[in-house]
Design a protein around this motif. Structure first.
Motif, mmCIF file in Angstrom:
data_model
loop_
_atom_site.group_PDB
_atom_site.id
_atom_site.type_symbol
_atom_site.label_atom_id
_atom_site.label_comp_id
_atom_site.label_asym_id
_atom_site.label_seq_id
_atom_site.Cartn_x
_atom_site.Cartn_y
_atom_site.Cartn_z
ATOM 1 N N LEU A 36 1.041 -1.213 0.023
ATOM 2 C CA LEU A 36 -0.127 -0.063 -0.034
ATOM 3 C C LEU A 36 0.955 1.193 -0.016
ATOM 4 C CD1 LEU A 36 -3.070 0.968 0.155
ATOM 5 C CD2 LEU A 36 -2.423 1.108 2.677
ATOM 6 N N LEU A 37 0.424 2.211 -0.806
ATOM 7 C CA LEU A 37 1.458 3.366 -0.903
ATOM 8 C C LEU A 37 0.499 4.528 -0.630
ATOM 9 C CD1 LEU A 37 3.654 4.572 -3.797
ATOM 10 C CD2 LEU A 37 1.832 5.927 -3.292
ATOM 11 N N TRP A 38 0.782 5.696 0.207
ATOM 12 C CA TRP A 38 0.154 6.774 0.374
ATOM 13 C C TRP A 38 0.907 8.144 0.511
ATOM 14 C CZ3 TRP A 38 1.540 3.454 4.053
ATOM 15 C CH2 TRP A 38 2.190 3.808 5.297
ATOM 16 N N ASP A 39 0.541 9.062 0.138
ATOM 17 C CA ASP A 39 1.285 10.396 0.024
ATOM 18 C C ASP A 39 0.701 11.392 0.813
ATOM 19 O OD1 ASP A 39 2.527 12.861 -0.893
ATOM 20 O OD2 ASP A 39 1.461 12.691 -2.786
ATOM 21 N N GLU A 40 1.443 11.759 1.909
ATOM 22 C CA GLU A 40 0.752 12.860 2.831
ATOM 23 C C GLU A 40 1.601 14.251 2.783
ATOM 24 O OE1 GLU A 40 -1.083 10.251 6.734
ATOM 25 O OE2 GLU A 40 1.300 10.843 6.737
ATOM 26 N N SER A 41 2.675 14.050 2.035
ATOM 27 C CA SER A 41 3.492 15.298 1.953
ATOM 28 C C SER A 41 3.169 16.104 0.719
ATOM 29 C CB SER A 41 4.977 15.043 1.789
ATOM 30 O OG SER A 41 5.158 14.288 0.580
ATOM 31 N N TYR A 42 2.472 15.551 -0.397
ATOM 32 C CA TYR A 42 2.142 16.155 -1.676
ATOM 33 C C TYR A 42 3.431 16.706 -1.976
ATOM 34 C CZ TYR A 42 -2.640 15.265 -0.139
ATOM 35 O OH TYR A 42 -3.517 14.713 0.316
ATOM 36 N N ALA A 43 4.739 16.010 -1.978
ATOM 37 C CA ALA A 43 5.952 16.691 -2.283
ATOM 38 C C ALA A 43 6.771 15.289 -2.446
ATOM 39 C CB ALA A 43 6.677 17.610 -1.173
ATOM 40 N N GLU A 44 7.903 15.264 -1.989
ATOM 41 C CA GLU A 44 8.749 14.028 -2.616
ATOM 42 C C GLU A 44 8.925 12.999 -1.483
ATOM 43 O OE1 GLU A 44 13.208 15.460 -0.171
ATOM 44 O OE2 GLU A 44 12.682 15.956 -2.295
ATOM 45 N N LEU A 100 9.216 -8.789 -4.357
ATOM 46 C CA LEU A 100 9.978 -8.030 -5.387
ATOM 47 C C LEU A 100 8.984 -7.451 -6.509
ATOM 48 C CD1 LEU A 100 13.161 -10.310 -5.801
ATOM 49 C CD2 LEU A 100 13.214 -7.886 -4.561
ATOM 50 N N ARG A 101 8.171 -8.279 -6.903
ATOM 51 C CA ARG A 101 7.245 -7.914 -7.885
ATOM 52 C C ARG A 101 6.167 -6.825 -7.465
ATOM 53 N NH1 ARG A 101 5.243 -12.304 -11.213
ATOM 54 N NH2 ARG A 101 3.318 -11.133 -11.636
ATOM 55 N N LEU A 102 5.903 -6.854 -6.344
ATOM 56 C CA LEU A 102 5.353 -5.605 -5.703
ATOM 57 C C LEU A 102 6.016 -4.381 -5.421
ATOM 58 C CD1 LEU A 102 2.672 -7.217 -3.050
ATOM 59 C CD2 LEU A 102 2.595 -7.013 -5.490
ATOM 60 N N LEU A 103 7.239 -4.518 -5.090
ATOM 61 C CA LEU A 103 8.219 -3.663 -4.945
ATOM 62 C C LEU A 103 8.488 -2.753 -6.427
ATOM 63 C CD1 LEU A 103 11.117 -4.731 -2.602
ATOM 64 C CD2 LEU A 103 9.518 -2.798 -2.088
ATOM 65 N N ASP A 104 8.635 -3.513 -7.368
ATOM 66 C CA ASP A 104 8.559 -2.979 -8.610
ATOM 67 C C ASP A 104 7.572 -1.779 -8.827
ATOM 68 O OD1 ASP A 104 10.881 -4.406 -9.393
ATOM 69 O OD2 ASP A 104 9.964 -6.160 -10.352
ATOM 70 N N ARG A 105 6.380 -2.312 -8.762
ATOM 71 C CA ARG A 105 5.054 -1.492 -8.991
ATOM 72 C C ARG A 105 5.269 -0.294 -7.828
ATOM 73 N NH1 ARG A 105 4.694 -6.160 -10.980
ATOM 74 N NH2 ARG A 105 3.111 -6.664 -12.477
ATOM 75 N N MET A 106 5.530 -0.731 -6.640
ATOM 76 C CA MET A 106 5.349 0.468 -5.600
ATOM 77 C C MET A 106 6.509 1.590 -5.962
ATOM 78 S SD MET A 106 4.905 -2.195 -2.238
ATOM 79 C CE MET A 106 4.790 -1.154 -1.055
ATOM 80 N N GLU A 107 7.679 1.334 -6.254
ATOM 81 C CA GLU A 107 8.862 2.147 -6.408
ATOM 82 C C GLU A 107 8.156 2.806 -7.925
ATOM 83 O OE1 GLU A 107 12.325 -0.100 -6.968
ATOM 84 O OE2 GLU A 107 12.352 -0.669 -4.956
ATOM 85 N N ALA A 108 7.804 2.554 -8.850
ATOM 86 C CA ALA A 108 7.417 2.998 -10.154
ATOM 87 C C ALA A 108 6.300 4.095 -9.810
ATOM 88 C CB ALA A 108 6.965 2.096 -11.430
#
Length: 312
Positions: free
Chosen positions: A68-76, A93-101
């Motif tokens: 799961l990914l979330w963005d609370e900074s709205y920056a970097e 690793l398959r999930l990490l590929d997608r999460m990093e992208a």
């Protein structure tokens, strides 16, 4: 065995909860994840499950990894959760590929040139950390989850010293004050992301918050100077997500007073264990405060970080 990767849905919450508890057992010896916590994550307004969540299912339909990914900074600054069973590192690793992208794409959408991604993992996780290191991840912080047993006989309600008063936040006006105090007192802490009051209330995790378990410390002649937020909705233990005292009021015993008050209330409500998390490099003196009050390490958590260039 073939692997299927897809986005999570709200009705996946029981399977995700079961996976997280299986990971809990492997990492800390017993399950500590509640279904309502998983549901709150999936219901969060910023979750955007089709874009920011991933399930890896083995050929028989068994869930073996979750992200799961979330963005609370709205920056970097981007945060991710990642769980994988030990025998399924390829799925992890398959999930990490997608999460990093996705993290890099979120940073680009935020108008910045890089994503600084953080992942919190148990210090002895089910994820093979050598695989993380090979991808460029590194540990940048260490946290401890601390616990303490409580009982009515050993944890009576403390008597505030002269000039100090504690009050709960059953009044709406006090809820806003407590939120402001916690935001201000935590502002200098590592990885803190400021959150407005209305946005904070919209988080499903706070929908059923018991405001009688949120207290403000008032210092005569100075005003409201500290607050503690406690929760009684975890099956494993009473939990203290946040305790903060404004910098100018530290050193007067107010943090300890709030902590002992929480111990007493939890004991009165039938709890026998209370827990919280603390940054081991916290410069406000919190680790020493908790140690003085009998809290001990339950398990350790590492914050892993990777910096990724944003496309375009």
């Amino acid at each position: 065995m073939p692997l299927t990767v897809r986005a999570a849905r709200l009705d996946d919450a029981p399977a995700i909860c079961a996976l997280l508890n299986e990971v809990d057992v492997l990492e800390i010896g017993h399950p500590e994840t509640d279904l309502h916590t998983v549901e709150a994550d999936l219901k969060h307004p910023e979750a955007d499950l089709p874009q920011n969540s991933w399930l890896a299912l083995a050929g028989d339909g068994t869930l073996v990894a979750y992200g799961l990914l979330w963005d609370e900074s709205y920056a970097e600054r981007i945060d991710v959760d990642h769980y994988v069973l030990p025998g399924h590192q390829d799925a992890g690793l398959r999930l990490l590929d997608r999460m990093e992208a996705r993290a890099a794409a979120k940073a680009a959408a935020n108008g910045v040139r890089r994503a600084v991604v953080h992942l919190n993992l148990n210090s002895a996780p089910t994820m093979d950390t050598a695989l993380l290191e090979a991808r460029g991840w590194r540990v940048v912080r260490r946290y401890h989850v601390l616990t303490r047993t409580v009982a009515p006989a050993t944890d009576p309600a403390p008597v505030p010293p002269p000039g100090v008063r504690l009050r709960d936040c059953t009044a709406e006006s006090d809820r806003r004050i407590a939120h402001d105090l916690l935001q201000r007192s935590m502002a200098e802490h590592f990885d803190f992301q400021p959150t407005g009051y209305e946005t904070w209330l919209e988080d499903p995790a706070n929908a059923d918050l018991d405001w009688s378990l949120v207290w403000i410390a008032h210092l005569d002649g100075v005003g409201d100077v500290g607050a503690l937020l406690a929760r009684n909705d975890r099956e494993a233990m009473g939990w203290i997500p946040t305790l903060g005292v404004l910098a100018d009021a530290r050193g007067r015993g107010l943090g300890g007073l709030l902590l002992r008050h929480a111990f007493a209330v939890f004991a009165e409500r039938g709890r026998d264990v209370v827990g919280l998390g603390v940054d081991t490099d916290n410069e406000s003196g919190a680790p020493a405060l908790y140690e003085r009050h009998g809290m001990a390490v339950h398990f350790a958590v590492h914050t892993w970080e990777i910096t990724l260039p944003a496309p375009g």
